[in-house]
Design an enzyme around this catalytic site. Structure first.
Site, PDB file in Angstrom:
ATOM      1  N   HIS A  15       1.068   4.304  -2.781  1.00  0.00           N
ATOM      2  CA  HIS A  15       0.510   5.758  -2.314  1.00  0.00           C
ATOM      3  C   HIS A  15       1.643   6.914  -2.782  1.00  0.00           C
ATOM      4  O   HIS A  15       1.487   7.773  -2.981  1.00  0.00           O
ATOM      5  CB  HIS A  15       0.397   5.664  -0.674  1.00  0.00           C
ATOM      6  CG  HIS A  15      -1.276   5.500  -0.356  1.00  0.00           C
ATOM      7  ND1 HIS A  15      -1.964   6.228   0.558  1.00  0.00           N
ATOM      8  CD2 HIS A  15      -1.917   4.316  -0.876  1.00  0.00           C
ATOM      9  CE1 HIS A  15      -3.114   5.674   0.502  1.00  0.00           C
ATOM     10  NE2 HIS A  15      -3.089   4.472  -0.062  1.00  0.00           N
ATOM     11  N   ARG A  65       0.842  -1.066  -0.184  1.00  0.00           N
ATOM     12  CA  ARG A  65      -0.076  -0.037   0.003  1.00  0.00           C
ATOM     13  C   ARG A  65       0.782   1.443  -0.022  1.00  0.00           C
ATOM     14  O   ARG A  65       0.542   2.180  -0.641  1.00  0.00           O
ATOM     15  CB  ARG A  65      -0.749   0.099   1.283  1.00  0.00           C
ATOM     16  CG  ARG A  65      -1.911   1.069   1.319  1.00  0.00           C
ATOM     17  CD  ARG A  65      -2.741   1.007   2.360  1.00  0.00           C
ATOM     18  NE  ARG A  65      -3.847   2.014   2.545  1.00  0.00           N
ATOM     19  CZ  ARG A  65      -4.040   2.728   3.479  1.00  0.00           C
ATOM     20  NH1 ARG A  65      -3.199   2.740   4.616  1.00  0.00           N
ATOM     21  NH2 ARG A  65      -4.792   3.752   3.431  1.00  0.00           N
ATOM     22  N   HIS A 122      -5.866  -5.467  -2.399  1.00  0.00           N
ATOM     23  CA  HIS A 122      -6.709  -5.563  -1.449  1.00  0.00           C
ATOM     24  C   HIS A 122      -6.948  -6.749  -1.126  1.00  0.00           C
ATOM     25  O   HIS A 122      -7.929  -7.130   0.049  1.00  0.00           O
ATOM     26  CB  HIS A 122      -7.983  -4.710  -1.679  1.00  0.00           C
ATOM     27  CG  HIS A 122      -7.995  -3.307  -1.554  1.00  0.00           C
ATOM     28  ND1 HIS A 122      -8.779  -2.569  -1.905  1.00  0.00           N
ATOM     29  CD2 HIS A 122      -6.839  -2.500  -1.278  1.00  0.00           C
ATOM     30  CE1 HIS A 122      -8.483  -1.330  -1.488  1.00  0.00           C
ATOM     31  NE2 HIS A 122      -7.349  -1.193  -1.239  1.00  0.00           N
ATOM     32  N   ASN A 160      -3.176   9.144   4.485  1.00  0.00           N
ATOM     33  CA  ASN A 160      -1.849   8.454   4.728  1.00  0.00           C
ATOM     34  C   ASN A 160      -1.328   8.024   6.085  1.00  0.00           C
ATOM     35  O   ASN A 160      -0.548   7.469   6.436  1.00  0.00           O
ATOM     36  CB  ASN A 160      -0.548   8.940   4.031  1.00  0.00           C
ATOM     37  CG  ASN A 160      -0.674   8.766   2.684  1.00  0.00           C
ATOM     38  OD1 ASN A 160      -1.364   8.117   1.830  1.00  0.00           O
ATOM     39  ND2 ASN A 160      -0.324  10.132   2.084  1.00  0.00           N
TER      40      ASN A 160
END
Length: 333
Positions: free
Chosen positions: A75, A71, A200, A103
């Site tokens: 990001h 993740r 995910h 975040n």
């Protein structure tokens, strides 16, 4: 005169010899984009093993970090490109990306710090934080049971990290059209959007990201699963719900959950609710190998998103702060 003598004559020093040898060995290193799979073969041959071993040690102690590292890489790449900007700490004069509300749930920074510290001891000033993060995410996917894939190295670290830039991250309530549009702006196809969403299959979502789905009847949310989510949220906004039944294993269970209307985020379930993407979801739910292949191709593409090269970036001494350059002017009288 030997070839090495000729190289020495042209370059005038041993450093030049090393650079030219790297050019020969890595082939595409100095190609159109300056990146290659063997970028550190000569300058820091232990770079990849060091990152891999650091990641494995961390995941053995805490398997949930696989999702965190993946993740974090996403990001990072979606804001200013894959340049390690997510790793920079805020200062009194600047609020960095990592302190954006989007975040605050990111973690695993210490894994990157540990790898960087060892690399600076072995090869000071050579391996970028952006490359470390990209390699760490790749190694985390494989450790969790996902596909093995390689990525080119040679990213430079960015010199900008600002909270306001994180407005360009996809929100957990986006519908399929919004996701396709936002990913499309970065050059991703509809299929790649669905494949990347399959990340995910690892990790959890916090209640604050999906509780809005519980305030009204959602036709795309299974009633029993809605009750499960409500129980999760009874513990507060920071309560966590796994995306699927195998939160630490990289598999295709995420897509099976979407078929059952048991997607946790609205942005997850919309992929099955929308005809444009439903067929891709069904394909991945039935064929894990196809998902793995498409995912690794999409990750390769994402890992090179808007990378910085040459003078456009730097190699940070610490991943948490941008290098401080001190210019010394020497006047010859």
């Amino acid at each position: 005169m030997t070839s090495l003598d000729l190289v020495k004559m042209v370059t005038g020093n041993f450093l030049g010899v090393v650079v030219l040898l790297e050019m020969i060995v890595s082939g595409s290193r100095f190609g159109a984009n300056g990146m290659s799979m063997n970028y550190y073969m000569m300058s820091c041959p232990f770079a990849e093993p060091i990152v891999k071993n650091t990641v494995i040690r961390a995941l053995q102690a805490d398997p949930t970090l696989a999702a965190a590292l993946l993740r974090m890489h996403f990001h990072d790449c979606f804001i200013e490109g894959c340049d390690g900007s997510i790793l920079v700490d805020s200062t009194k004069d600047n609020t960095a990306e990592k302190d954006s509300p989007a975040n605050l749930s990111l973690r695993g920074y210490e894994v990157i710090d540990d790898a960087k510290e060892e690399l600076e001891e072995r090869c000071p000033g050579v391996v970028s934080c952006a490359d470390i993060l990209a390699m760490a995410a790749r190694d985390a996917v494989f450790w969790a049971g996902g596909p093995v894939y390689d990525i080119p190295k040679g990213r430079k670290d960015g010199r900008r990290s600002q909270m306001k830039d994180t407005i360009n991250l996809p929100a957990p309530f986006f519908n399929a059209s919004q996701l396709v549009k936002m990913f499309g702006q970065h050059g991703f196809s509809v299929q790649e959007v669905v494949a990347l969403s399959g990340a995910h299959t690892l990790g959890v979502a916090r209640c604050s990201s999906f509780k809005s789905r519980l305030s009204a009847a959602d036709p795309n949310l299974d009633a029993d699963f809605a009750n499960t989510l409500s129980k999760t949220c009874s513990a507060g906004d920071n309560a966590e719900q796994p995306f699927d039944s195998t939160r630490n294993s990289f598999d295709n269970f995420y897509f099976n959950a979407l078929q059952r209307k048991a997607g946790v985020l609205g942005s997850d379930q919309t992929l099955y609710a929308t005809p444009r993407t439903r067929g891709i979801v069904n394909g991945y739910a039935m064929n894990e190998a196809m998902f793995f292949f498409d995912f690794q191709q999409a990750m390769l593409k994402m890992s090179t998103l808007d990378v910085k090269e040459g003078s456009k970036g730097e190699v940070r001494e610490s991943c948490r702060k941008i290098n401080l350059y001190i210019y010394i002017y020497i006047y010859i009288i």
